[in-house]
Design a protein around this motif. Structure first.
Motif, PDB file in Angstrom:
ATOM      1  N   VAL A 328       0.834  -1.205   0.000  1.00  0.00           N
ATOM      2  CA  VAL A 328       0.000   0.000   0.000  1.00  0.00           C
ATOM      3  C   VAL A 328       0.865   1.249   0.000  1.00  0.00           C
ATOM      4  CG1 VAL A 328      -1.738   1.291   1.286  1.00  0.00           C
ATOM      5  CG2 VAL A 328      -1.899  -1.209   1.128  1.00  0.00           C
ATOM      6  N   MET A 329       1.921   1.255   0.817  1.00  0.00           N
ATOM      7  CA  MET A 329       2.776   2.445   0.891  1.00  0.00           C
ATOM      8  C   MET A 329       3.542   2.652  -0.420  1.00  0.00           C
ATOM      9  SD  MET A 329       1.945   3.761   3.649  1.00  0.00           S
ATOM     10  CE  MET A 329       3.083   5.131   3.421  1.00  0.00           C
ATOM     11  N   ARG A 330       3.959   1.591  -1.060  1.00  0.00           N
ATOM     12  CA  ARG A 330       4.615   1.743  -2.372  1.00  0.00           C
ATOM     13  C   ARG A 330       3.661   2.409  -3.367  1.00  0.00           C
ATOM     14  NH1 ARG A 330       6.877  -3.471  -0.904  1.00  0.00           N
ATOM     15  NH2 ARG A 330       9.182  -3.345  -0.848  1.00  0.00           N
ATOM     16  N   ALA A 331       2.395   2.015  -3.323  1.00  0.00           N
ATOM     17  CA  ALA A 331       1.412   2.613  -4.232  1.00  0.00           C
ATOM     18  C   ALA A 331       1.227   4.100  -3.937  1.00  0.00           C
ATOM     19  CB  ALA A 331       0.078   1.879  -4.117  1.00  0.00           C
ATOM     20  N   ILE A 332       1.227   4.467  -2.676  1.00  0.00           N
ATOM     21  CA  ILE A 332       1.097   5.884  -2.316  1.00  0.00           C
ATOM     22  C   ILE A 332       2.303   6.672  -2.799  1.00  0.00           C
ATOM     23  CG2 ILE A 332       1.071   7.486  -0.359  1.00  0.00           C
ATOM     24  CD1 ILE A 332      -0.723   5.461   1.107  1.00  0.00           C
ATOM     25  N   PHE A 333       3.501   6.163  -2.541  1.00  0.00           N
ATOM     26  CA  PHE A 333       4.713   6.890  -2.930  1.00  0.00           C
ATOM     27  C   PHE A 333       4.890   6.948  -4.450  1.00  0.00           C
ATOM     28  CE2 PHE A 333       6.464   5.576   1.399  1.00  0.00           C
ATOM     29  CZ  PHE A 333       6.196   6.815   1.961  1.00  0.00           C
ATOM     30  N   ALA A 334       4.278   6.019  -5.166  1.00  0.00           N
ATOM     31  CA  ALA A 334       4.402   6.021  -6.632  1.00  0.00           C
ATOM     32  C   ALA A 334       3.360   6.897  -7.309  1.00  0.00           C
ATOM     33  CB  ALA A 334       4.287   4.593  -7.162  1.00  0.00           C
ATOM     34  N   HIS A 335       2.396   7.372  -6.536  1.00  0.00           N
ATOM     35  CA  HIS A 335       1.255   8.084  -7.137  1.00  0.00           C
ATOM     36  C   HIS A 335       1.586   9.553  -7.398  1.00  0.00           C
ATOM     37  CE1 HIS A 335      -2.887   9.206  -7.941  1.00  0.00           C
ATOM     38  NE2 HIS A 335      -3.202   7.924  -7.894  1.00  0.00           N
ATOM     39  N   ASP A 336       1.073  10.067  -8.524  1.00  0.00           N
ATOM     40  CA  ASP A 336       1.264  11.485  -8.836  1.00  0.00           C
ATOM     41  C   ASP A 336       0.743  12.380  -7.709  1.00  0.00           C
ATOM     42  OD1 ASP A 336       2.433  10.871 -11.228  1.00  0.00           O
ATOM     43  OD2 ASP A 336       0.651  11.262 -12.450  1.00  0.00           O
ATOM     44  N   ALA A 337      -0.324  11.950  -7.044  1.00  0.00           N
ATOM     45  CA  ALA A 337      -0.901  12.763  -5.977  1.00  0.00           C
ATOM     46  C   ALA A 337       0.099  12.998  -4.853  1.00  0.00           C
ATOM     47  CB  ALA A 337      -2.160  12.090  -5.430  1.00  0.00           C
ATOM     48  N   PHE A 338       0.955  12.014  -4.601  1.00  0.00           N
ATOM     49  CA  PHE A 338       1.975  12.199  -3.568  1.00  0.00           C
ATOM     50  C   PHE A 338       2.972  13.261  -3.990  1.00  0.00           C
ATOM     51  CE2 PHE A 338       6.240  11.253  -1.987  1.00  0.00           C
ATOM     52  CZ  PHE A 338       6.020  11.327  -0.617  1.00  0.00           C
ATOM     53  N   TRP A 339       3.446  13.190  -5.204  1.00  0.00           N
ATOM     54  CA  TRP A 339       4.489  14.107  -5.659  1.00  0.00           C
ATOM     55  C   TRP A 339       3.951  15.513  -5.906  1.00  0.00           C
ATOM     56  CZ3 TRP A 339       9.125  12.513  -4.702  1.00  0.00           C
ATOM     57  CH2 TRP A 339       9.349  11.131  -4.613  1.00  0.00           C
ATOM     58  N   GLN A 340       2.667  15.626  -6.103  1.00  0.00           N
ATOM     59  CA  GLN A 340       2.059  16.935  -6.325  1.00  0.00           C
ATOM     60  C   GLN A 340       1.305  17.442  -5.089  1.00  0.00           C
ATOM     61  OE1 GLN A 340      -0.414  16.221  -9.764  1.00  0.00           O
ATOM     62  NE2 GLN A 340       1.324  15.596 -11.038  1.00  0.00           N
ATOM     63  N   ALA A 341       1.504  16.789  -3.964  1.00  0.00           N
ATOM     64  CA  ALA A 341       0.730  17.100  -2.765  1.00  0.00           C
ATOM     65  C   ALA A 341       1.025  18.503  -2.240  1.00  0.00           C
ATOM     66  CB  ALA A 341       1.030  16.069  -1.677  1.00  0.00           C
ATOM     67  N   PRO A 342       0.022  19.171  -1.709  1.00  0.00           N
ATOM     68  CA  PRO A 342       0.245  20.475  -1.072  1.00  0.00           C
ATOM     69  C   PRO A 342       0.984  20.284   0.248  1.00  0.00           C
ATOM     70  CG  PRO A 342      -2.001  19.759  -0.690  1.00  0.00           C
ATOM     71  CD  PRO A 342      -1.399  18.753  -1.638  1.00  0.00           C
ATOM     72  N   PRO A 343       1.515  21.364   0.817  1.00  0.00           N
ATOM     73  CA  PRO A 343       2.213  21.235   2.105  1.00  0.00           C
ATOM     74  C   PRO A 343       1.293  20.680   3.195  1.00  0.00           C
ATOM     75  CG  PRO A 343       2.675  23.364   1.103  1.00  0.00           C
ATOM     76  CD  PRO A 343       1.575  22.742   0.292  1.00  0.00           C
ATOM     77  N   LYS A 344       1.885  19.921   4.106  1.00  0.00           N
ATOM     78  CA  LYS A 344       1.196  19.415   5.296  1.00  0.00           C
ATOM     79  C   LYS A 344       1.716  20.161   6.512  1.00  0.00           C
ATOM     80  CE  LYS A 344      -0.692  15.967   6.424  1.00  0.00           C
ATOM     81  NZ  LYS A 344      -2.057  15.756   6.975  1.00  0.00           N
ATOM     82  N   PHE A 345       0.802  20.579   7.382  1.00  0.00           N
ATOM     83  CA  PHE A 345       1.197  21.292   8.587  1.00  0.00           C
ATOM     84  C   PHE A 345       1.791  20.317   9.591  1.00  0.00           C
ATOM     85  CE2 PHE A 345       0.231  23.586  12.603  1.00  0.00           C
ATOM     86  CZ  PHE A 345       0.921  24.764  12.319  1.00  0.00           C
TER      87      PHE A 345
END
Length: 485
Positions: A328-345
């Motif tokens: 599951v974590m590999r899928a998250i790290f491979a996703h465009d949404a991860f690399w384009q994510a906005p800043p997290k507080f």
């Protein structure tokens, strides 16, 4: 040696508000922007972005390591964490004598001060691992699952038994299979004490654990269960208890042997302990569990409000892998949404840990830092509610003053158990000036606004002195750019 005064630091806080283009509110007790949003800054380098999500804070050294080996190779080494020797961290953990004790030994600490010491050693070890371990992704997952299977550190005997839960439930399964972790948690003495299943018996079923295992551990508050399901699950877990020595004990005489129905599944009569095991299997494989856990992981690692399409996509990976966390974590790290994510507080603990890492701060394992984190609102294992510490920005945006005060005290050497290698930072200032300090802290060149914020306090010129170096560090660590990851 001259120091930054508290008045100077109030100027620093105002400078930080200037950097964020927000209006500060200042009186005797409150100093915080009225509105705080993610800073409008250049997109971070992909390696810095990855490290700020998959570790407890990027540092110049970790950036160089990933640059040398490549993102994919670094990530796979983190998934293969058992092959990272981590000898320095192991050595640092030797000061915490209670970590390897048995439940019976830990329960022998009956006096309140001794129980506090056990819980503070666990919290200190948690901080030590997060700051110094080379197994950064693993430690990130440990923190995630500790929040998910949250246990308050000081209810009844949880102050002693939680050490065992951390060691035998969370840490062995944090990068393993969710179903195995759920089963381990259901047999955890600390969890059974915390959620009152130790008093769940035939004549007086207690629904607390039954409700939370569905609402918080698996299906989610919006999951497809009813109040009748809560009652039936409580019946299935009657007799799941804890012995006087602090280990799991099934009390057959307490168990409800009648037929039960859970989420549409019939559980035949006279099943004994297997009734609870059957519930765990049903919950593990329920599609609502996949969606709920996918969303929680995305909120932690990607953004506060992931799209439903993204949640469903990761939930499908969860279902297909049967809850295999690395997949599951590999899928998250491979996703465009991860690399384009906005800043997290950054939550308070994340802020402190990332500060310690990037500063190269020395931590002696004492309880002063644990106490300070409690004041900041996020002591490890300190949330009295079973839902864990909140993971979205709006829940934390009101605590800027404690953050700024913490930075000030670290800069002035007033934070017990934590020390700053200021001479190393003065050397950076001598060699590379203000921009060199900023590049080491922010892992990019400073903006003009960030430079100006430092110069508002130091005057028109920055000099590589002890005092100016401390001011520069304080401004940068208090800036909006460092508050977000």
């Amino acid at each position: 040696m001259s120091k930054v005064t508290r008045r100077d630091f109030f100027k620093l806080a105002v400078a930080g508000a200037v950097v964020s283009a927000c209006t500060p509110v200042l009186d005797e007790q409150v100093l915080a922007p009225e509105i705080i949003t993610a800073p409008d800054l250049p997109a971070p380098d992909p390696i810095v972005h990855l490290l700020n999500r998959a570790t407890f804070g990027a540092t110049p050294q970790t950036v160089a390591d990933v640059q040398a080996h490549g993102i994919e190779t670094w990530l796979e080494s983190q998934f293969d964490y058992t092959n990272i020797r981590d000898l320095e961290t192991i050595a640092r953990l030797r000061r915490f004598n209670t970590l390897s004790m048995t439940s019976a030994d830990l329960l022998s600490f009956a006096r309140i001060p001794d129980r506090v010491r056990v819980s503070e050693e666990l919290a200190g070890a948690t901080i030590t691992r997060a700051v110094y371990s080379e197994r950064q992704l693993y430690e990130k997952m440990v923190h995630f699952w500790s929040d998910h299977f949250s246990i308050y550190y000081f209810k009844d005997t949880t102050s002693q038994l939680q050490t065992v839960d951390d060691r035998d439930v969370i840490r062995p399964h944090a990068l393993g299979n969710f179903g195995d972790m759920l089963r381990a948690s259901a047999h955890s003495p600390a969890m059974l004490v915390y959620l009152d299943n130790v008093v769940n018996e035939l004549s007086h079923p207690n629904e607390n654990y039954a409700r939370e295992i569905m609402e918080l551990h698996t299906l989610g508050v919006d999951g497809a269960y009813t109040e009748e399901d809560v009652y039936e699950v409580a019946r299935c877990f009657t007799g799941w208890s804890v012995s006087e020595r602090g280990v799991f004990q099934y009390r057959s005489e307490w168990h409800d042997e009648g037929e039960k129905t859970v989420l549409g599944h019939t559980i035949p009569a006279n099943g004994g302990k297997a009734d609870g095991d059957r519930v765990l299997d049903i919950l593990t494989h329920h599609p609502d569990t996949a969606r709920y856990l996918a969303r929680k992981l995305l909120v932690r690692f990607v953004e506060d409000e992931p799209s439903e399409a993204l949640v469903q996509e990761i939930a499908t990976v969860w279902i297909n892998s049967q809850g295999h966390i690395p997949t599951v974590m590999r899928a998250i790290f491979a996703h465009d949404a991860f690399w384009q994510a906005p800043p997290k507080f950054k939550r308070p603990l994340e802020l402190v840990l990332s500060m310690m890492r990037v500063l190269g701060a020395r931590y002696n394992g004492g309880d002063g830092l644990v106490t300070r984190l409690a004041e900041m609102g996020q002591r490890p294992f300190g949330n009295p509610m079973p839902d864990g510490y909140p993971d979205i920005a709006r829940e934390w945006l009101g605590n800027f003053l404690p953050r700024w005060n913490f930075v000030l005290d670290v800069m002035q050497g007033n934070q017990p158990t934590l020390s700053l290698p200021i001479n190393q930072w003065v050397t950076v200032a001598e060699n590379d000036g203000l921009d060199g300090i900023a590049r080491a802290i922010l892992l990019r060149p400073p903006t003009q606004a960030e430079r100006d914020a430092v110069l508002q306090i130091t005057g028109e010129n920055f000099r590589p002195t002890n005092t100016h170096t401390r001011i520069a560090l304080a401004v940068l660590l208090s800036s909006p750019a460092f508050q977000w990851r």
